[in-house]
Design a protein around this motif. Structure first.
Motif, PDB file in Angstrom:
ATOM      1  N   GLY A 273       0.834  -1.256   0.006  1.00  0.00           N
ATOM      2  CA  GLY A 273      -0.092   0.710   0.064  1.00  0.00           C
ATOM      3  C   GLY A 273       0.657   1.701   0.061  1.00  0.00           C
ATOM      4  N   ALA A 274       1.907   1.216   0.397  1.00  0.00           N
ATOM      5  CA  ALA A 274       2.831   2.248   0.595  1.00  0.00           C
ATOM      6  C   ALA A 274       3.192   2.919  -0.830  1.00  0.00           C
ATOM      7  N   ALA A 275       3.461   2.362  -2.175  1.00  0.00           N
ATOM      8  CA  ALA A 275       3.090   3.170  -3.228  1.00  0.00           C
ATOM      9  C   ALA A 275       2.127   3.990  -4.162  1.00  0.00           C
ATOM     10  N   ASP A 276       0.761   3.849  -2.985  1.00  0.00           N
ATOM     11  CA  ASP A 276      -0.301   4.457  -3.676  1.00  0.00           C
ATOM     12  C   ASP A 276      -0.560   5.815  -2.970  1.00  0.00           C
ATOM     13  N   CYS A 277      -0.020   6.015  -2.190  1.00  0.00           N
ATOM     14  CA  CYS A 277       0.678   6.897  -1.193  1.00  0.00           C
ATOM     15  C   CYS A 277       0.444   8.602  -2.298  1.00  0.00           C
ATOM     16  N   ASP A 278       0.071   8.633  -1.834  1.00  0.00           N
ATOM     17  CA  ASP A 278       0.217  10.380  -2.787  1.00  0.00           C
ATOM     18  C   ASP A 278      -0.174  11.166  -2.263  1.00  0.00           C
ATOM     19  N   THR A 279       0.096  12.173  -0.826  1.00  0.00           N
ATOM     20  CA  THR A 279      -0.689  12.986  -0.443  1.00  0.00           C
ATOM     21  C   THR A 279       0.216  12.873   1.317  1.00  0.00           C
ATOM     22  N   PRO A 280       1.234  13.692   1.535  1.00  0.00           N
ATOM     23  CA  PRO A 280       1.866  13.366   2.207  1.00  0.00           C
ATOM     24  C   PRO A 280       1.522  13.666   4.407  1.00  0.00           C
ATOM     25  N   PRO A 281       2.047  12.579   5.247  1.00  0.00           N
ATOM     26  CA  PRO A 281       1.354  12.449   6.485  1.00  0.00           C
ATOM     27  C   PRO A 281       0.944  14.021   6.839  1.00  0.00           C
ATOM     28  N   GLN A 282      -0.067  14.541   7.637  1.00  0.00           N
ATOM     29  CA  GLN A 282      -0.741  15.779   8.379  1.00  0.00           C
ATOM     30  C   GLN A 282      -1.476  15.149   9.455  1.00  0.00           C
ATOM     31  N   LEU A 283      -0.350  16.318  10.442  1.00  0.00           N
ATOM     32  CA  LEU A 283       0.042  16.276  11.494  1.00  0.00           C
ATOM     33  C   LEU A 283      -2.004  17.004  11.976  1.00  0.00           C
ATOM     34  N   GLN A 284      -2.239  17.029  13.163  1.00  0.00           N
ATOM     35  CA  GLN A 284      -3.520  17.332  13.756  1.00  0.00           C
ATOM     36  C   GLN A 284      -2.905  17.583  14.830  1.00  0.00           C
ATOM     37  N   GLY A 285      -3.216  18.973  14.533  1.00  0.00           N
ATOM     38  CA  GLY A 285      -2.873  19.931  16.186  1.00  0.00           C
ATOM     39  C   GLY A 285      -1.859  20.183  16.085  1.00  0.00           C
ATOM     40  N   LEU A 286      -1.334  20.997  17.226  1.00  0.00           N
ATOM     41  CA  LEU A 286       0.281  21.707  17.282  1.00  0.00           C
ATOM     42  C   LEU A 286       1.159  20.548  18.036  1.00  0.00           C
ATOM     43  N   ILE A 287       2.157  20.706  17.352  1.00  0.00           N
ATOM     44  CA  ILE A 287       3.454  19.999  17.607  1.00  0.00           C
ATOM     45  C   ILE A 287       3.821  19.911  19.620  1.00  0.00           C
ATOM     46  N   PRO A 288       3.902  19.004  19.641  1.00  0.00           N
ATOM     47  CA  PRO A 288       4.323  18.996  21.172  1.00  0.00           C
ATOM     48  C   PRO A 288       5.964  18.533  21.664  1.00  0.00           C
ATOM     49  N   VAL A 289       6.300  19.815  22.010  1.00  0.00           N
ATOM     50  CA  VAL A 289       7.894  19.743  21.837  1.00  0.00           C
ATOM     51  C   VAL A 289       8.708  20.006  23.203  1.00  0.00           C
ATOM     52  N   GLY A 290       7.477  20.294  24.884  1.00  0.00           N
ATOM     53  CA  GLY A 290       7.736  20.380  26.425  1.00  0.00           C
ATOM     54  C   GLY A 290       9.219  21.814  25.769  1.00  0.00           C
ATOM     55  N   ASP A 291      10.275  21.264  26.792  1.00  0.00           N
ATOM     56  CA  ASP A 291      11.109  22.884  27.212  1.00  0.00           C
ATOM     57  C   ASP A 291      13.000  21.545  26.760  1.00  0.00           C
ATOM     58  N   GLY A 292      13.624  22.389  27.603  1.00  0.00           N
ATOM     59  CA  GLY A 292      14.910  21.917  27.451  1.00  0.00           C
ATOM     60  C   GLY A 292      15.045  20.613  28.471  1.00  0.00           C
ATOM     61  N   ALA A 293      14.557  21.526  29.677  1.00  0.00           N
ATOM     62  CA  ALA A 293      14.885  19.893  31.118  1.00  0.00           C
ATOM     63  C   ALA A 293      14.204  18.132  30.213  1.00  0.00           C
ATOM     64  N   ALA A 294      13.447  18.896  29.650  1.00  0.00           N
ATOM     65  CA  ALA A 294      12.290  17.817  28.679  1.00  0.00           C
ATOM     66  C   ALA A 294      12.870  16.470  27.589  1.00  0.00           C
ATOM     67  N   LEU A 295      13.693  17.784  27.474  1.00  0.00           N
ATOM     68  CA  LEU A 295      13.967  17.553  26.105  1.00  0.00           C
ATOM     69  C   LEU A 295      15.729  16.448  26.525  1.00  0.00           C
ATOM     70  N   LEU A 296      16.498  17.050  27.473  1.00  0.00           N
ATOM     71  CA  LEU A 296      17.326  16.129  27.827  1.00  0.00           C
ATOM     72  C   LEU A 296      17.304  15.306  29.004  1.00  0.00           C
ATOM     73  N   ARG A 297      16.039  15.207  29.571  1.00  0.00           N
ATOM     74  CA  ARG A 297      16.115  13.665  29.724  1.00  0.00           C
ATOM     75  C   ARG A 297      15.693  12.637  29.086  1.00  0.00           C
ATOM     76  N   ARG A 298      15.176  13.093  28.405  1.00  0.00           N
ATOM     77  CA  ARG A 298      14.081  12.101  26.790  1.00  0.00           C
ATOM     78  C   ARG A 298      15.484  11.692  26.141  1.00  0.00           C
ATOM     79  N   ARG A 299      16.583  12.574  25.419  1.00  0.00           N
ATOM     80  CA  ARG A 299      17.240  12.504  24.340  1.00  0.00           C
ATOM     81  C   ARG A 299      18.376  11.338  24.771  1.00  0.00           C
ATOM     82  N   PRO A 300      18.485   9.851  24.234  1.00  0.00           N
ATOM     83  CA  PRO A 300      19.048   9.135  24.409  1.00  0.00           C
ATOM     84  C   PRO A 300      20.469   9.033  23.769  1.00  0.00           C
ATOM     85  N   ASP A 301      20.994  10.129  23.587  1.00  0.00           N
ATOM     86  CA  ASP A 301      22.473  10.379  22.999  1.00  0.00           C
ATOM     87  C   ASP A 301      22.831  10.831  24.564  1.00  0.00           C
ATOM     88  N   VAL A 302      22.175  12.048  24.721  1.00  0.00           N
ATOM     89  CA  VAL A 302      22.485  12.285  26.466  1.00  0.00           C
ATOM     90  C   VAL A 302      22.827  11.890  27.485  1.00  0.00           C
TER      91      VAL A 302
END
Length: 500
Positions: A273-302
Motif C-alpha cells: 500500500g505504500a506505493a499508492d500514497c500520494d498525500t504526505p501525512p498531516q499532523l492533527q493539532g499543534l506539535i508538542p515539544v516540551g522544554d529544554g529540561a524534558a529534552l535532555l531527559r528524553r534524548r538517549p544520546d544525552v
C-alpha cells in the motif's frame, strides 16, 4: 563430616567478619558536575523558537508518529521496531554489555576449588625408617577444599562494578537511540514516498494540461489561426514537462526501497500500500515539544554521554587502587590418609588467613594510568557538554526550519493562485485570437513551475516534521512507562574518596 566440624567456629566467624570489612573506595565520587552545561538553568528553559502558535509546551508522546493518525504509518513503524537490522545490532551490543557487567560482578564473589583422588600404592620402607621393609599396597585418599574471598579494602572491585554498570546503562541508551532513529527514519521515508507521489501527481497534471494545449494549438493551426511555430513551442513545453517525471519516479522508487530496508525486508518486498500514497501525512493539532529540561531527559544520546562520563570517572578510582595491596581471604582444608581413615580427625589439616598480593608499584606507571583515566574523564565531560549543545542546537534549528517552511508554503500557495489566474486568462485570450501563443505559453510555464514548487514545499514540510520529532528524541519509551528519571543532581565531580 561438614566443614564446620573441620574448622573451628572462631575461624569461621573471623572469615565472615573480614569479608564484611572494607574501606571507602579511592578516587573521585561521581555526581553530575556542577560545571556541566546540562546543570545550567538556561539548558532547561523553554525553546526560543517555540514561542509561536505552531507548538505546544505539552510533553512529546512516546509514540509520536500516531499524531499523524495514519494506520499505514503506524504499522510500518511497528514493523521497523521489530525487524530493523540496526536496532537488532544495538540490542546485541546491549546483551554483550550486560554479560560484561555480570562478569565484573562475579569477581566480587568467593572462588572455590576442590580436588581429590584415590590411588593404590605404598610408601617406601625408608619413609617408615625401616630399611629393607616393603609395606603392603593399600588404597590412599587425598582431598582438598580451598575458598578464596576478595576483600575489596580499597574499593577497586566496587569501582569496576560501577564502571561496568554505567557502561551497560550507556549501551541501553544507545539501544534507545537506535529506536529513535528507526522510528524517525521510517516516518521520513514514508513521508518522502507520499510527498514524491504528490509531486508526481502535480507533474502529471501539468503534462495533461499541456497535452490539451498542444491539441488546441494543433486545431488552431489546422484552422489557419496560428503558425507552425506555436505548435512547435507547445510540443516543446510538453516534452519539457514529461522530462520532469523520470527523476521523480526514480526518487520515489528509491524511497520505497529504503522504506523496505528500514522495516527489515528485502528491497523488492515493498511495503503493501505504500506505493499508492500520494498525500504526505498531516499532523492533527499543534506539535508538542516540551522544554529544554524534558529534552535532555528524553534524548538517549544525552543519557548515553552522561553514563559514559560516569564510567570514565569510576575508572579513575580503579587505576588509583593499584597503588594499594590486593587482599584475598583464604581458607584451605586438606585431607590425606588411607582409605580406611578418610576425613578422619587425624588426617585433616586447615589454614585460614589473608592472602596479600602487593607488588611494590611502579609509581610512575600507576600515576600515568591515573592521568590517562583523568584525561578520559575530562574528554567524556567535553563530549557530554557537546552532546547537550548539539541537542539544543538541533532542536532550535528544526523548530525554526519548520516555521519558515510553513511561511514559504503560504507564499507559494498565494503565488500558485495568482499564476493559475494569469494562465487561465492568457489561455482564453489565445483561444479567442486576441493574443499570440507565446504569452499563453509563458503563463503555462509559470503555472507549472508554481505547482512544482508548492508540491516540493509540501514534501519539505513533511520531512521537516519528521526531522523535528527525531531531534526531540521521542520514540524509545514504552507507552505505559513510568515517568522518566532525571539526570543525577549537579554536584562536584572530583570530591575524592580516601582510604579509611
Amino acid at each position: 563430616m561438614g566443614l564446620r566440624s573441620l574448622v573451628p567456629g572462631s575461624s569461621l566467624a573471623a572469615l565472615l567478619l573480614l569479608a564484611g570489612c572494607s574501606h571507602a573506595p579511592v578516587g573521585p565520587d561521581y555526581q553530575l558536575p556542577s560545571q556541566a552545561l546540562a546543570a545550567q538553568p538556561a539548558a532547561s528553559a523553554p525553546f526560543a523558537e517555540a514561542a509561536s502558535a505552531l507548538y505546544s509546551p505539552e510533553p512529546l508522546p512516546a509514540a509520536w508518529w500516531r499524531l499523524y493518525e495514519d494506520p499505514r504509518l503506524d504499522g510500518l513503524v511497528q514493523q521497523a521496531l521489530a525487524h530493523n537490522t540496526d536496532l537488532r545490532q544495538a540490542v546485541a551490543n546491549l546483551a554483550r554489555a550486560r554479560a560484561l557487567e555480570a562478569e565484573v560482578a562475579g569477581a566480587q564473589r568467593p572462588s572455590v576449588g576442590v580436588n581429590g583422588g584415590v590411588v593404590m600404592g605404598h610408601k617406601s620402607g625408608l619413609d617408615y625408617l625401616a630399611p629393607g621393609y616393603t609395606p603392603k599396597p593399600e588404597w590412599e585418599t587425598a582431598a582438598g577444599l580451598a575458598v578464596s574471598l576478595p576483600l575489596d579494602w580499597f574499593g577497586q572491585l566496587q569501582l569496576q562494578a560501577e564502571a561496568a554498570q554505567a557502561s551497560r546503562e550507556a549501551a541501553e541508551a544507545a539501544t534507545d537511540l537506535a529506536r529513535v532513529q528507526v522510528a524517525a527514519g521510517t516516518t521520513r521515508a514514508y513521508a518522502e514516498v507520499c510527498a514524491l507521489g504528490l509531486q508526481l501527481r502535480s507533474a502529471r497534471r501539468s503534462v495533461q494540461l499541456q497535452d490539451e494545449a498542444v491539441a488546441l494549438t494543433q486545431r488552431l493551426h489546422e484552422a489557419g489561426r496560428t503558425g507552425v511555430t506555436d505548435v512547435a513551442r507547445a510540443q516543446g513545453q510538453l516534452e519539457h514537462l514529461r522530462a520532469a517525471l523520470p527523476p521523480l519516479q526514480a526518487r520515489r522508487q528509491g524511497a520505497l526501497y529504503r522504506l523496505a530496508t528500514l522495516t527489515g525486508a528485502l528491497p523488492q518486498a515493498l511495503p503493501a500500500g505504500a506505493a499508492d500514497c500520494d498525500t504526505p501525512p498531516q499532523l492533527q493539532g499543534l506539535i508538542p515539544v516540551g522544554d529544554g529540561a524534558a529534552l535532555l531527559r528524553r534524548r538517549p544520546d544525552v543519557r548515553q554521554a552522561e553514563r559514559e562520563l560516569a564510567a570514565a570517572t569510576a575508572r579513575i578510582g580503579v587505576a588509583t587502587a593499584d597503588l594499594y595491596p590486593h587482599i584475598r581471604l583464604g581458607l584451605s582444608v586438606q585431607s590425606g590418609s588411607p582409605a580406611t581413615d578418610f576425613l578422619g580427625s587425624d588426617s585433616v589439616g586447615w589454614s585460614l588467613g589473608p592472602l596479600i598480593s602487593w607488588t611494590l608499584p611502579n609509581t610512575g606507571a600507576v600515576q600515568a594510568r591515573i592521568a590517562q583515566a583523568e584525561a578520559g574523564t575530562a574528554g567524556a565531560l567535553a563530549h557530554f557538554d557537546g552532546t547537550v549543545l548539539t541537542a539544543l542546537r538541533e532542536t532550535e534549528t528544526a523548530l525554526n526550519a519548520y516555521a519558515r517552511e510553513l511561511d514559504r508554503r503560504a507564499a507559494l500557495r498565494a503565488a500558485r493562485a495568482q499564476e493559475a489566474t494569469v494562465a487561465d486568462q492568457a489561455q482564453r485570450l489565445y483561444r479567442s485570437g486576441r493574443t499570440g501563443y507565446l504569452p499563453a505559453l509563458d503563463a503555462q510555464r509559470a503555472l507549472a513551475s508554481a505547482e512544482a514548487d508548492l508540491a516540493a514545499s509540501e514534501a519539505a514540510l513533511a520531512d521537516d516534521q519528521a526531522q523535528l520529532f527525531l531531534v526531540l528524541g521521542g520514540g524509545w519509551q514504552p507507552e505505559a512507562a513510568a515517568p522518566q528519571a532525571a539526570l543525577p543532581p549537579a554536584s562536584g565531580l572530583t570530591s575524592p574518596r580516601s582510604p579509611g
